[in-house]
Write an enzyme that holds these catalytic residues in place. Structure first.
Site, PDB file in Angstrom:
ATOM      1  N   ASP A  80     -19.035  12.047  33.512  1.00 12.41           N
ATOM      2  CA  ASP A  80     -19.162  13.094  32.288  1.00 12.41           C
ATOM      3  C   ASP A  80     -18.783  12.433  30.991  1.00 12.41           C
ATOM      4  OD1 ASP A  80     -19.618  15.634  31.231  1.00 12.41           O
ATOM      5  OD2 ASP A  80     -18.015  16.480  31.888  1.00 12.41           O
ATOM      6  N   HIS A  81     -19.554  12.769  30.004  1.00 11.79           N
ATOM      7  CA  HIS A  81     -19.166  12.556  28.581  1.00 11.79           C
ATOM      8  C   HIS A  81     -18.830  10.741  28.369  1.00 11.79           C
ATOM      9  CE1 HIS A  81     -20.223  16.080  26.829  1.00 11.79           C
ATOM     10  NE2 HIS A  81     -19.385  16.782  27.636  1.00 11.79           N
ATOM     11  N   ASP A 102     -23.264   9.881  25.873  1.00  7.41           N
ATOM     12  CA  ASP A 102     -22.879  11.106  24.938  1.00  7.41           C
ATOM     13  C   ASP A 102     -23.036  10.401  23.602  1.00  7.41           C
ATOM     14  OD1 ASP A 102     -22.283  12.957  23.067  1.00  7.41           O
ATOM     15  OD2 ASP A 102     -20.483  13.682  24.245  1.00  7.41           O
ATOM     16  N   GLY A 187     -15.119  24.192  25.580  1.00  9.19           N
ATOM     17  CA  GLY A 187     -13.757  24.996  25.401  1.00  9.19           C
ATOM     18  C   GLY A 187     -13.771  26.557  25.387  1.00  9.19           C
ATOM     19  N   GLY A 217     -19.726  25.688  29.931  1.00  7.80           N
ATOM     20  CA  GLY A 217     -19.931  27.011  30.885  1.00  7.80           C
ATOM     21  C   GLY A 217     -18.716  27.522  30.769  1.00  7.80           C
ATOM     22  N   VAL A 238     -18.452  23.229  34.031  1.00 11.31           N
ATOM     23  CA  VAL A 238     -17.468  24.198  33.773  1.00 11.31           C
ATOM     24  C   VAL A 238     -16.094  23.392  34.097  1.00 11.31           C
ATOM     25  CG1 VAL A 238     -16.056  26.323  34.739  1.00 11.31           C
ATOM     26  CG2 VAL A 238     -18.567  26.303  34.759  1.00 11.31           C
ATOM     27  N   ASN A 239     -15.360  23.501  32.935  1.00 11.99           N
ATOM     28  CA  ASN A 239     -13.989  22.303  33.108  1.00 11.99           C
ATOM     29  C   ASN A 239     -12.620  23.452  32.453  1.00 11.99           C
ATOM     30  OD1 ASN A 239     -12.260  20.523  33.140  1.00 11.99           O
ATOM     31  ND2 ASN A 239     -13.099  19.207  31.921  1.00 11.99           N
ATOM     32  N   THR A 240     -12.819  23.892  31.302  1.00 15.38           N
ATOM     33  CA  THR A 240     -11.556  24.566  30.840  1.00 15.38           C
ATOM     34  C   THR A 240     -11.351  25.654  31.823  1.00 15.38           C
ATOM     35  OG1 THR A 240     -12.685  24.217  28.660  1.00 15.38           O
ATOM     36  CG2 THR A 240     -10.891  25.685  28.492  1.00 15.38           C
TER      37      THR A 240
HETATM   38 ZN   LIG Z   1     -19.506  18.708  28.105  1.00 11.30          ZN
END
Ligand SMILES: [Zn+2]
Length: 287
Positions: A80-81, A102, A187, A217, A238-240
């Site tokens: 990711d990123h 990114d 976020g 997401g 989806v992370n946060t």
């Molecule tokens: Zn992202």
């Protein structure tokens, strides 16, 4: 077993999305795998630069591959990123299925040049080693912190991606997966996240051949997510929300459990992550 490319094609055809969930530890990895398995859906594990530094690049790749091989299950790993070409190459070499370069903070031309370099390398390795390595790139700044936010970060989500620029960017770079700025931000904003511009997603999907991914997401309403997926989003990050679930679960667990055995107090955070992931995958797959 099919590769990530096949599953993305299937998702695009069926107007559903594959969930992409980040991990920092093995508890979350098991929770995500078990939720995906219980719903019989493919799943992507994400590790950002910070998460990779914590888990280990080769270790993250090996952990995901070990689950894939032992259970013959479509679970994939994405870098990711990643903000520099060397960082991306390291992950490709470690066996990642996809990488995200990114350059969203760079100028259009700089972003194109960096993305092209990664695409060439990834596709070269994929051919050499007879495997799939997909490349994702992003246009438009959408903030950078998977955290609980008091307000929308300055400049985030302001320059939405137009269909024309998406077409130009994806054609010039030949990138496989494209992350547009369509109202999404990273976020969870305490007062509520902005809405997803589903009609813009639809226009970008028609203008570009790349699979579309929605970052940020977390904190988006189910209705907005479904509308975005119907309009052409094939992956949702989806992370946060899972970070928060893990932390809440850990606090709850420590409060009522005196054990010093991690496997005894880590069960609650693991279950909380499972619950969030289960509901997201259900929504993304239209189940
Ligand atoms: Zn992202």
């Amino acid at each position: 077993m099919h590769n990530l490319h096949d599953y993305l094609e299937k998702a695009k055809e069926e107007n559903i999305a594959i969930g992409h969930f980040n991990i920092s530890n093995i508890e979350a990895l098991w929770a995500i795998y078990e939720a995906a398995r219980d719903l019989k859906q493919p799943v992507i594990i994400g590790v950002s630069e910070g998460e990779r530094k914590f888990v280990g690049i080769k270790q993250a790749a090996s952990l995901v591959q070990s689950i894939r091989n032992e259970f013959d299950y479509p679970i994939f790993i994405n870098a990711d990123h990643t903000h520099d070409v060397n960082g991306v190459k390291e992950c490709i070499d470690a066996g990642f299925d996809s990488v995200m370069i990114d350059g969203s903070k760079l100028s259009f031309d700089e972003n194109v040049a960096m993305t092209k370099e990664v695409v060439e390398y990834a596709h070269h390795i994929a051919q050499e080693e007879s495997r799939t390595v997909l490349v994702e790139a992003e246009l438009g700044y959408i903030g950078s912190s998977s955290a609980l936010l008091d307000k929308i970060p300055e400049g985030a989500g302001e320059d939405k991606t137009t269909p024309e620029i998406a077409k130009k960017f994806t054609e010039e770079t030949e990138v496989d997966i494209f992350a547009p700025s369509v109202g999404n931000i990273h976020g969870v904003v305490k007062s509520g996240n902005p809405h997803i511009d589903a009609s813009l997603v639809g226009e970008i999907a028609s203008a570009s051949d790349a699979y579309l991914v929605l970052h940020g997401g977390s904190g988006i309403t189910d209705e907005d997510l479904r509308a975005g997926i119907e309009a052409g989003i094939s992956i949702v990050h989806v992370n946060t929300e899972i970070r928060k679930a893990f932390r809440d679960g850990l606090e709850e667990s420590l409060e009522r459990n005196d054990s010093v055995a991690p496997y005894k107090y880590m069960d609650v955070p693991r279950q909380k992550v499972y619950d969030v992931v289960y509901n997201k995958i259900k929504l993304f797959a239209g189940l």
